[in-house]
Design a protein around this motif. Sequence first.
Motif, PDB file in Angstrom:
ATOM      1  N   GLN A 188      -0.606  -2.644   9.644  1.00  0.00           N
ATOM      2  CA  GLN A 188      -0.048  -3.076   8.140  1.00  0.00           C
ATOM      3  C   GLN A 188       1.086  -2.376   7.803  1.00  0.00           C
ATOM      4  O   GLN A 188       1.204  -0.761   7.981  1.00  0.00           O
ATOM      5  CB  GLN A 188      -1.186  -3.010   7.220  1.00  0.00           C
ATOM      6  N   PRO A 189       2.173  -2.830   7.100  1.00  0.00           N
ATOM      7  CA  PRO A 189       3.177  -2.195   6.671  1.00  0.00           C
ATOM      8  C   PRO A 189       2.749  -1.381   5.216  1.00  0.00           C
ATOM      9  O   PRO A 189       1.629  -1.876   4.638  1.00  0.00           O
ATOM     10  CB  PRO A 189       4.200  -3.219   6.049  1.00  0.00           C
ATOM     11  N   CYS A 190       3.416  -0.343   4.785  1.00  0.00           N
ATOM     12  CA  CYS A 190       2.999   0.381   3.932  1.00  0.00           C
ATOM     13  C   CYS A 190       4.164   1.314   3.412  1.00  0.00           C
ATOM     14  O   CYS A 190       5.028   1.084   4.030  1.00  0.00           O
ATOM     15  CB  CYS A 190       1.893   1.278   4.140  1.00  0.00           C
ATOM     16  N   LYS A 191       4.091   2.103   2.152  1.00  0.00           N
ATOM     17  CA  LYS A 191       5.085   2.893   1.749  1.00  0.00           C
ATOM     18  C   LYS A 191       4.747   4.594   1.982  1.00  0.00           C
ATOM     19  O   LYS A 191       3.512   4.685   1.764  1.00  0.00           O
ATOM     20  CB  LYS A 191       5.533   2.580   0.342  1.00  0.00           C
ATOM     21  N   MET A 192       5.405   5.518   2.583  1.00  0.00           N
ATOM     22  CA  MET A 192       5.034   6.805   2.560  1.00  0.00           C
ATOM     23  C   MET A 192       5.863   7.505   2.013  1.00  0.00           C
ATOM     24  O   MET A 192       7.118   7.334   1.836  1.00  0.00           O
ATOM     25  CB  MET A 192       5.169   6.835   4.328  1.00  0.00           C
ATOM     26  N   ALA A 218       0.753  -1.131   0.016  1.00  0.00           N
ATOM     27  CA  ALA A 218      -0.205   0.061   0.081  1.00  0.00           C
ATOM     28  C   ALA A 218       0.904   1.161  -0.251  1.00  0.00           C
ATOM     29  O   ALA A 218       1.649   1.493   0.889  1.00  0.00           O
ATOM     30  CB  ALA A 218      -0.752  -0.006   1.328  1.00  0.00           C
ATOM     31  N   TYR A 219       0.785   2.049  -1.143  1.00  0.00           N
ATOM     32  CA  TYR A 219       1.623   3.368  -1.043  1.00  0.00           C
ATOM     33  C   TYR A 219       0.581   4.289  -0.649  1.00  0.00           C
ATOM     34  O   TYR A 219      -0.609   4.560  -1.310  1.00  0.00           O
ATOM     35  CB  TYR A 219       1.860   3.607  -2.798  1.00  0.00           C
ATOM     36  N   VAL A 220       0.861   5.251   0.531  1.00  0.00           N
ATOM     37  CA  VAL A 220       0.093   5.890   0.878  1.00  0.00           C
ATOM     38  C   VAL A 220       0.462   7.453   0.177  1.00  0.00           C
ATOM     39  O   VAL A 220       1.453   8.336   0.648  1.00  0.00           O
ATOM     40  CB  VAL A 220       0.475   6.180   2.560  1.00  0.00           C
ATOM     41  N   TYR A 221      -0.433   7.876  -0.645  1.00  0.00           N
ATOM     42  CA  TYR A 221      -0.047   8.898  -1.515  1.00  0.00           C
ATOM     43  C   TYR A 221      -0.599  10.384  -0.872  1.00  0.00           C
ATOM     44  O   TYR A 221      -0.126  11.483  -0.908  1.00  0.00           O
ATOM     45  CB  TYR A 221      -0.495   9.173  -2.775  1.00  0.00           C
ATOM     46  N   ASP A 222      -1.502  10.293   0.057  1.00  0.00           N
ATOM     47  CA  ASP A 222      -2.024  11.379   0.926  1.00  0.00           C
ATOM     48  C   ASP A 222      -1.682  10.971   2.405  1.00  0.00           C
ATOM     49  O   ASP A 222      -2.477  10.413   3.043  1.00  0.00           O
ATOM     50  CB  ASP A 222      -3.522  11.329   0.694  1.00  0.00           C
ATOM     51  N   PRO A 223      -0.692  11.414   3.012  1.00  0.00           N
ATOM     52  CA  PRO A 223      -0.229  11.130   4.471  1.00  0.00           C
ATOM     53  C   PRO A 223      -1.355  11.635   5.442  1.00  0.00           C
ATOM     54  O   PRO A 223      -1.296  10.822   6.340  1.00  0.00           O
ATOM     55  CB  PRO A 223       1.014  11.829   4.532  1.00  0.00           C
ATOM     56  N   ILE A 224      -2.107  12.853   5.011  1.00  0.00           N
ATOM     57  CA  ILE A 224      -2.548  13.088   6.072  1.00  0.00           C
ATOM     58  C   ILE A 224      -3.988  12.359   6.390  1.00  0.00           C
ATOM     59  O   ILE A 224      -4.367  12.109   7.503  1.00  0.00           O
ATOM     60  CB  ILE A 224      -3.360  14.747   5.705  1.00  0.00           C
ATOM     61  N   GLN A 225      -4.747  11.934   5.087  1.00  0.00           N
ATOM     62  CA  GLN A 225      -5.486  11.179   5.244  1.00  0.00           C
ATOM     63  C   GLN A 225      -5.374   9.566   5.028  1.00  0.00           C
ATOM     64  O   GLN A 225      -6.337   8.799   5.234  1.00  0.00           O
ATOM     65  CB  GLN A 225      -6.667  11.440   4.337  1.00  0.00           C
ATOM     66  N   GLN A 226      -4.034   9.269   4.800  1.00  0.00           N
ATOM     67  CA  GLN A 226      -3.667   7.860   4.662  1.00  0.00           C
ATOM     68  C   GLN A 226      -4.366   7.184   3.664  1.00  0.00           C
ATOM     69  O   GLN A 226      -4.979   6.112   3.967  1.00  0.00           O
ATOM     70  CB  GLN A 226      -3.637   7.160   6.042  1.00  0.00           C
ATOM     71  N   LEU A 227      -4.443   7.849   2.697  1.00  0.00           N
ATOM     72  CA  LEU A 227      -5.164   7.209   1.351  1.00  0.00           C
ATOM     73  C   LEU A 227      -4.194   6.413   0.369  1.00  0.00           C
ATOM     74  O   LEU A 227      -2.848   6.790   0.360  1.00  0.00           O
ATOM     75  CB  LEU A 227      -5.711   8.247   0.554  1.00  0.00           C
ATOM     76  N   ALA A 228      -4.662   5.066   0.040  1.00  0.00           N
ATOM     77  CA  ALA A 228      -3.731   4.475  -0.686  1.00  0.00           C
ATOM     78  C   ALA A 228      -3.727   4.679  -2.190  1.00  0.00           C
ATOM     79  O   ALA A 228      -4.672   5.388  -2.789  1.00  0.00           O
ATOM     80  CB  ALA A 228      -4.319   3.066  -0.613  1.00  0.00           C
TER      81      ALA A 228
END
Length: 407
Positions: free
Chosen positions: A97-101, A50-60
């Motif tokens: 869950q692991p993700c990319k930020m 999961a790549y989090v393109y919106d860190p504030i809202q944590q959207l994938a």
Amino acid sequence: MTSRERVLSAFQHRPADRLPIDFSGHRSSGIAARAYPALRAALGLPSRPAYVYDPIQQLAIVHDDVLDRFHVDTLELGRGFCQDERWWADWTLPGGQPCKMPIWALPEPHGAEWVIRAPSGRIIARMPEGSEHFDQTWWPFLDGPEDLTRIEELYAEHMWTGIASPPGPSVQSPAELAAGAARLRASTPRAIIGLFGGNLLEMGQFYYRMDQFLMLLAEDPVRVHRFLDALVEIHLRNLERFLGAVGPYIDIISFGDDLGAQHGPQISPRMYKEFFQPRHQLMWTRARQLAPVKVMLHCCGGVKPLLPLLVDAGLDAINPVQISARGMEAHALKREFGRDLVFWGGGCDTQRMLPLGAPEEIRTHVRQQCQALAPDGGFVFQQVHNILGNVPPANIIAMYEAVASYS
């Protein structure tokens, strides 16, 4: 029809071969990164980070295989950037869950919470334990006299303008932005949405804090006009730069201003007409002069009393059509404003129905919303705002099955 033709037919207020669909085409039509892996698994698709393109809202970032499965017709301009792994770092979501930020907005632990800092080192956003989004922590003009010459300089020092989604700092010049936009345009038949912002009421709230700015509107209008004049000058300059680079490659430009709340507008129609309508009209008119784009406003809440004024200001489409707010009943909106506005959203209630309903309830609800909003065009299907982390994947799938069956 191509996806682009399908979406643009909504702006011509004519029916398409099927309903145009938006999913993750902008920062208020996406899905929480926590919910995204479960959706992929339920669709039988291979696991992907999961790549989090919106860190504030944590959207994938929603991958193409999901967009294809749900027949999605839109794409956000930022998808053309930051595709190299060097722009991403490992992180762990609140659920474990692991993700990319994005590396430029990597949260850091701070006691029992997570924080994000500005380049100055100031904490500008915090996420307490148990939360799944960040909150603003510093308002540049809250204390003491404001320095209007520093508005743009202080963009980096508050949350909503200081924490960027892609392309973020990966782009250093208009030429780089244009090149990336051109590559994206050549790679997809989907309609491309360019996120601009241009917020007015909200920028006052970002700088003075919400309660303080609402009081200023009532008690010191001269001071507010000075702030808004300085702000619009910045917005127009940035609009020239933005559309000068990407105007030939996008179809819709998205502005933002949450003018509403659950029970009605935050401000009266009179106040909107005095402070905001002339400035919205100025920006939206200039956008059309610069590029062949349609103008969409992201505007949450019960804003029906403001819709005639937004139409007069030149608005083409409103999003997310918060049908659970007072006055936002779909049939009435379509009857009163269907000839003048595109309803980009309102397809499924995300406050109660999507997280709490059973799949068959959701199918019935979505078909009813489509029956209300789709006739004679002027409707792009989208759930109301983002799909949050507590929504079962079966409910998401039921929502899109209902759209397909209606089409």
